[in-house]
Scaffold this motif. Structure first.
Motif, mmCIF file in Angstrom:
data_model
loop_
_atom_site.group_PDB
_atom_site.id
_atom_site.type_symbol
_atom_site.label_atom_id
_atom_site.label_comp_id
_atom_site.label_asym_id
_atom_site.label_seq_id
_atom_site.Cartn_x
_atom_site.Cartn_y
_atom_site.Cartn_z
ATOM 1 N N ASP A 598 0.938 -1.046 0.098
ATOM 2 C CA ASP A 598 0.086 -0.142 -0.030
ATOM 3 C C ASP A 598 0.820 1.264 -0.008
ATOM 4 O OD1 ASP A 598 -2.052 -1.724 0.088
ATOM 5 O OD2 ASP A 598 -2.345 -1.429 2.380
ATOM 6 N N GLN A 599 2.082 1.277 -0.015
ATOM 7 C CA GLN A 599 3.092 2.376 -0.249
ATOM 8 C C GLN A 599 3.369 2.762 -1.441
ATOM 9 O OE1 GLN A 599 6.503 2.056 2.575
ATOM 10 N NE2 GLN A 599 5.410 0.589 3.875
ATOM 11 N N SER A 600 2.845 2.307 -2.476
ATOM 12 C CA SER A 600 3.291 2.552 -3.986
ATOM 13 C C SER A 600 2.750 4.049 -4.068
ATOM 14 C CB SER A 600 2.456 1.889 -4.973
ATOM 15 O OG SER A 600 1.095 1.778 -4.740
ATOM 16 N N ILE A 601 1.649 4.587 -3.511
ATOM 17 C CA ILE A 601 1.177 5.988 -3.580
ATOM 18 C C ILE A 601 2.196 6.916 -3.113
ATOM 19 C CG2 ILE A 601 -0.316 6.106 -1.716
ATOM 20 C CD1 ILE A 601 -1.044 7.610 -4.924
ATOM 21 N N THR A 602 2.806 6.645 -1.931
ATOM 22 C CA THR A 602 3.772 7.420 -1.365
ATOM 23 C C THR A 602 5.061 7.286 -2.255
ATOM 24 O OG1 THR A 602 3.125 6.320 0.810
ATOM 25 C CG2 THR A 602 5.318 7.687 1.015
ATOM 26 N N ALA A 603 5.416 6.411 -2.933
ATOM 27 C CA ALA A 603 6.504 6.376 -3.621
ATOM 28 C C ALA A 603 6.352 7.177 -4.801
ATOM 29 C CB ALA A 603 6.699 4.775 -4.221
ATOM 30 N N VAL A 604 5.053 7.509 -5.465
ATOM 31 C CA VAL A 604 4.745 8.515 -6.392
ATOM 32 C C VAL A 604 4.951 9.843 -5.936
ATOM 33 C CG1 VAL A 604 2.832 9.120 -8.187
ATOM 34 C CG2 VAL A 604 3.094 6.570 -7.526
ATOM 35 N N ALA A 605 4.425 10.005 -5.006
ATOM 36 C CA ALA A 605 4.532 11.381 -4.383
ATOM 37 C C ALA A 605 6.045 11.683 -4.220
ATOM 38 C CB ALA A 605 3.935 11.570 -2.987
ATOM 39 N N ARG A 606 6.750 10.748 -3.766
ATOM 40 C CA ARG A 606 8.371 11.124 -3.711
ATOM 41 C C ARG A 606 8.899 11.242 -4.988
ATOM 42 N NH1 ARG A 606 10.995 6.481 -0.230
ATOM 43 N NH2 ARG A 606 13.093 7.734 -0.697
ATOM 44 N N PRO A 631 6.001 -4.450 -9.585
ATOM 45 C CA PRO A 631 5.818 -4.729 -10.994
ATOM 46 C C PRO A 631 4.385 -4.855 -11.472
ATOM 47 C CG PRO A 631 6.283 -6.997 -10.036
ATOM 48 C CD PRO A 631 6.164 -5.691 -8.784
ATOM 49 N N ILE A 632 3.239 -4.910 -10.695
ATOM 50 C CA ILE A 632 2.047 -4.933 -11.395
ATOM 51 C C ILE A 632 1.421 -3.550 -11.536
ATOM 52 C CG2 ILE A 632 -0.454 -6.044 -10.949
ATOM 53 C CD1 ILE A 632 0.988 -8.061 -9.140
ATOM 54 N N GLU A 633 2.057 -2.517 -10.813
ATOM 55 C CA GLU A 633 1.598 -1.175 -10.940
ATOM 56 C C GLU A 633 1.820 -0.475 -12.424
ATOM 57 O OE1 GLU A 633 -0.080 0.831 -8.794
ATOM 58 O OE2 GLU A 633 -0.446 -0.647 -7.027
ATOM 59 N N LYS A 634 1.007 -0.057 -13.055
ATOM 60 C CA LYS A 634 0.944 0.602 -14.362
ATOM 61 C C LYS A 634 1.572 1.870 -14.277
ATOM 62 C CE LYS A 634 -3.120 -1.766 -16.233
ATOM 63 N NZ LYS A 634 -4.361 -1.717 -16.982
ATOM 64 N N THR A 635 1.624 2.694 -13.125
ATOM 65 C CA THR A 635 2.060 3.882 -12.942
ATOM 66 C C THR A 635 3.735 3.830 -13.269
ATOM 67 O OG1 THR A 635 0.431 4.050 -11.497
ATOM 68 C CG2 THR A 635 2.200 5.939 -11.369
ATOM 69 N N PHE A 636 4.413 2.630 -12.813
ATOM 70 C CA PHE A 636 5.878 2.570 -12.978
ATOM 71 C C PHE A 636 6.388 1.908 -14.107
ATOM 72 C CE2 PHE A 636 4.878 2.383 -8.425
ATOM 73 C CZ PHE A 636 5.107 3.655 -8.117
ATOM 74 N N GLY A 637 5.392 1.484 -15.153
ATOM 75 C CA GLY A 637 5.930 0.608 -16.415
ATOM 76 C C GLY A 637 6.140 -0.845 -16.114
ATOM 77 N N TYR A 638 6.590 -1.179 -17.120
ATOM 78 C CA TYR A 638 6.675 -2.665 -17.041
ATOM 79 C C TYR A 638 8.214 -3.089 -17.500
ATOM 80 C CZ TYR A 638 6.205 -1.711 -22.053
ATOM 81 O OH TYR A 638 6.178 -1.082 -23.361
ATOM 82 N N GLU A 639 8.459 -4.337 -17.313
ATOM 83 C CA GLU A 639 9.774 -4.626 -17.496
ATOM 84 C C GLU A 639 10.322 -4.405 -18.770
ATOM 85 O OE1 GLU A 639 12.881 -8.462 -16.686
ATOM 86 O OE2 GLU A 639 10.524 -8.657 -16.374
#
Length: 802
Positions: A598-606, A631-639
């Motif tokens: 659940d911390q992916s949104i915090t990473a986007v803010a950083r 790896p599943i989050e589309k915000t950070f792209g894919y491999e």
């Protein structure tokens, strides 16, 4: 027919040994079965076992049967003889279900069995017997595990159990006064000559099954239990001139002591009075009257004269008497050079081929509780011995890499706490739990010494690994406070002096490492989860401020085109090198209460915050590290994403509405939550005070060790200097907590550091004798600097002792 007659008849029907071969009787197989049945249905007094041992069928029948009967027709006889030999060599403690008998009759039976086995150990140290065992086991180990029959499993189990039983027999005495060889050394030499150690190493490397792993580990412990790891590590190395001189001086001292004892014994026995109440007259010494002084025994020295010999002495109850050092591994045996060289090569081979394979499996069994308590002590003993051996032999640290893992240290920590609690709970078996605590703490001590030696290594990789281990140890409050708890709970009625020696030495090394750690970092973190109570009004104000501070889209677009896009494109395409690697940043907080998923949104803010303050290297590193974590989050792209797609995703994050309210807050800069800030500051102060007290304890113990002159049992430490008009200056003590740093039971020179109530004012008085001014001033300077650094308390420029 009674059991006694059955055993006598069966022993006579086995056959006989004619010094060349063993001539079996026709009823040999039936006789062996009868003996096995008698042992199976033996009574609690172990009459059948005692009778067989007294008839000496081990050395006269069973060993010759195994050595000289090798034909296929004798397979059943060998099978029964091996089974009977394993049963008869069973340790006496196992015969009585692992507990020493409390009844007098059963205790005598226990001692008789032990004496018979000690006398038989020399005969069991037969090279031909071990050759037979090796020839039996070798074909079984060559076959695959799935292809083995029940008979193969029996042979494998019986042979290694027999080796374990032979090694577990305590040595009675040395074979000769002119040599250092005892029965245990003969067994070790037979193992070496028969190549049994190669089979042990092979099984340690390919161990399968819980029982086999612990069996091999127990054999290792029994082989090395009489040896010193430091002595084995230095075996074979050329001694320096100083070492040779020290060895010669020790030998001369022992020779003079033995000669003096013989002369004194000769004087006492040569002129022995025939009367029981013989008296002696001391020349040139007057008694109470005019006659010469009379004494009741011969004196070699005038200072040996005493008048309280026949007085009634104070006797301490047995349950309060100090524990004697009766552990087997506390008395090391100096074996012959050839045996020590063989054991050193064996230890090196075990470290190279088996240690990192066998120890993790044994650790997993201990964690899963699928082994005995004796197996736990064997595991900890092996850690202590081989870690100390590797440290003194100056070999590669990779050989004991499994020992240095944090899960092993955590297992040591939990087991030591468990043993300490069981000493208080299981009071009838308190001494047994104390022995286990001593062995476990020995492994803890070697762990600390090994980390210390790694910090002084010249290899930077080893130093970095040791620093990580040290940081992990000092990060956890439970790890830091364990030694303090063990010092507080020491009881000499249950724990030995060897354990106290290890505890004091480990405390000294641990505190030195902690002092070095704190002087570099200036603080120690305490892992603790806190619930922050924040008002809803401040949240609304912050959200309103964020909305006001949000720049318009036209301004963001202009900043993106003019300041960010060109350099960001060069970094993504590799035209310009990224200064921050993705392995150097962590996109999540491992100590947060929020799950990592659940911390992916915090990473986007950083990432957005880094882009808007023009830290493009950090933003790219966080972006790529987040892609590996989520790896599943589309915000950070894919491999294997392209540079153009990365550019577009970062642009979307940059153009998103302001997300600064999702960034992790720094509690030191948050002035709104006063209650939370007070709680954290209070914890940090308490932690600093504990560190200061531990450091002061270390310095006090060093002074006491060097001079043994501290007569004060109660030491009050100053907090600040107060002065009043018309009175002398006094040092006032104040603090909110009462902290006991040391609590050594049954020690006359008990030093307790505490802080008294603010209303109480005491003058700072210590009584120190025979101590130099330089040492006294050095100690006072450390007291002042420690209090000023860790507690932030204003101290006078100079402290004085009255």
């Amino acid at each position: 027919m009674s059991s006694f007659n059955q055993i006598q008849t069966a022993c006579g029907a086995l056959g006989y040994f004619d010094s060349k071969t063993y001539l079996k009787d026709d009823d040999c197989e039936d006789a062996l079965r009868i003996l096995l049945r008698c042992l199976k249905y033996d009574n609690e007094r172990k009459d059948a076992r005692l009778q067989m041992l007294e008839s000496k069928i081990l050395e006269n029948d069973l060993i010759p049967i195994l050595i000289y009967l090798n034909s296929k027709q004798d397979a059943k006889i060998i099978h029964h003889a091996l089974k009977l030999l394993v049963n008869l060599t069973k340790p006496p403690l196992v015969c009585f279900d692992g507990k020493l008998p409390k009844d007098v009759t059963l205790t005598n039976v226990y001692l008789k069995i032990e004496v018979h086995l000690q006398k038989t150990k020399t005969n069991l140290a037969n090279e031909k017997l071990f050759d037979f065992l090796v020839n039996k086991v070798q074909p079984v180990l060559d076959t695959k595990w799935l292809d083995r029959s029940d008979e193969d499993d029996f042979i494998l189990h019986a042979v290694f159990t027999l080796v374990r039983n032979i090694l577990s027999i305590k040595s009675e005495r040395q074979i000769s006064e002119e040599s250092d060889i005892n029965a245990h050394d003969l067994v070790l030499w037979s193992i070496h000559k028969s190549n049994m150690e190669n089979l042990i190493l092979f099984c340690g490397n390919k161990a399968q099954g819980d029982e086999r792993i612990m069996n091999i580990l127990e054999i290792l412990v029994l082989m090395l239990r009489e040896q010193s790891a430091q002595e084995l590590a230095y075996t074979g190395e050329q001694q320096t001139k100083n070492q040779r001189e020290k060895t010669n001086e020790a030998l001369d001292l022992l020779y003079e002591r033995e000669l003096a004892e013989k002369q004194q014994l000769y004087k006492l026995t040569a002129h022995r009075s025939t009367f029981g109440g013989a008296t002696y007259v001391m020349c040139n010494a007057k008694g109470i009257g005019e006659n010469q002084l009379i004494c009741h025994r011969p004196l070699q020295n005038l200072n040996a004269m005493e008048f309280d010999r026949e007085k009634r002495r104070f006797r301490r109850p047995k349950n309060r008497a100090p524990v004697k050092n009766d552990l087997d591994d506390s008395q090391h045996h100096h074996s012959a050079l050839g045996i020590r060289l063989f054991l050193r090569e064996f230890c090196v081979a075990f470290l190279d081929n088996c240690y990192n394979i066998l120890m993790p499996r044994a650790r997993d069994m201990i964690i899963k509780s699928t082994c005995l308590l004796s197996d736990e002590t064997n595991f900890f003993w092996a850690i202590r011995f081989f870690t100390e051996f590797n440290r003194h032999a100056h070999t590669s640290i990779d050989r004991i890499s499994e020992t240095l893992q944090m899960n092993t240290f955590h297992l040591l920590h939990t087991k030591i706490d468990h043993y300490r609690e069981m000493i208080k709970i299981d009071k009838p078996e308190a001494k047994l739990w104390a022995k286990r605590l001593q062995i476990g703490f020995g492994a803890f001590k070697e762990y600390i010494l090994c980390v210390k030696s790694m910090l002084t290594n010249t290899n930077e990789v080893i130093i970095r690994a040791a620093t990580i281990i040290k940081n992990n140890i000092f990060y956890m409050q439970e790890y830091r406070e364990q030694i303090y708890i063990l010092l507080r709970d020491y009881d000499n009625t249950k724990m030995t002096n060897i354990y106290l020696h290890d505890l004091i030495e480990s405390t000294h090394e641990f505190l030195k490492m902690l002092e070095e750690h704190t002087t570099k970092l200036k603080h120690v973190f305490v892992q603790r989860c806190r619930t922050a109570r924040k008002s809803t009004t401040t949240k609304k104000k912050k959200n309103a401020n964020n909305e006001k501070n949000e720049p318009p889209n036209e301004q963001l677009e202009e900043e993106w085109q003019n300041q960010i896009s060109e350099r960001l494109s060069c970094l993504l395409q590799g035209l310009e090198e990224v200064s921050i690697n993705k392995s150097d940043v962590c996109p999540f907080d491992a100590l947060s209460e929020v799950p990592i998923d659940d911390q992916s949104i915090t990473a986007v803010a950083r990432i957005q915050h880094a882009l808007r303050i023009n830290k493009l290297d950090e933003a790219i590193a966080l972006f790529r590290a987040s892609r590996e974590v989520w790896p599943i989050e589309k915000t950070f792209g894919y491999e294997d994403i392209g540079a153009e797609e990365e550019f577009n995703l970062l642009r979307e994050i940059y153009m998103t509405s302001n997300m600064d309210n999702l960034l992790p807050k720094n509690t030191d800069e948050d002035d709104e939550n006063n209650e939370e800030e007070y709680e954290e500051g209070h914890d940090e102060d308490g932690n600093s005070q504990m560190i200061a007290l531990l450091l002061l304890q270390n310095w006090i113990l060093m002074i006491e060790d060097a001079y043994a002159t501290i007569n004060s049992r109660h030491v009050r430490l100053p907090a600040q200097l107060t002065s009043e008009s018309g009175t002398n200056q006094q040092l006032k003590c104040d603090l909110m907590h009462l902290v006991n740093v040391t609590n050594y039971l049954n020690h006359p020179k008990l030093l307790v550091f505490d802080f008294v109530d603010e209303s109480e004012t005491q003058q700072f008085r210590w009584k120190l004798e025979n101590i130099t001014n330089e040492s006294k001033n050095e100690f006072l300077r450390k007291v002042r600097d420690t209090y000023k650094t860790f507690m932030g308390i204003s101290m006078p420029e100079k402290l004085e002792m009255l």
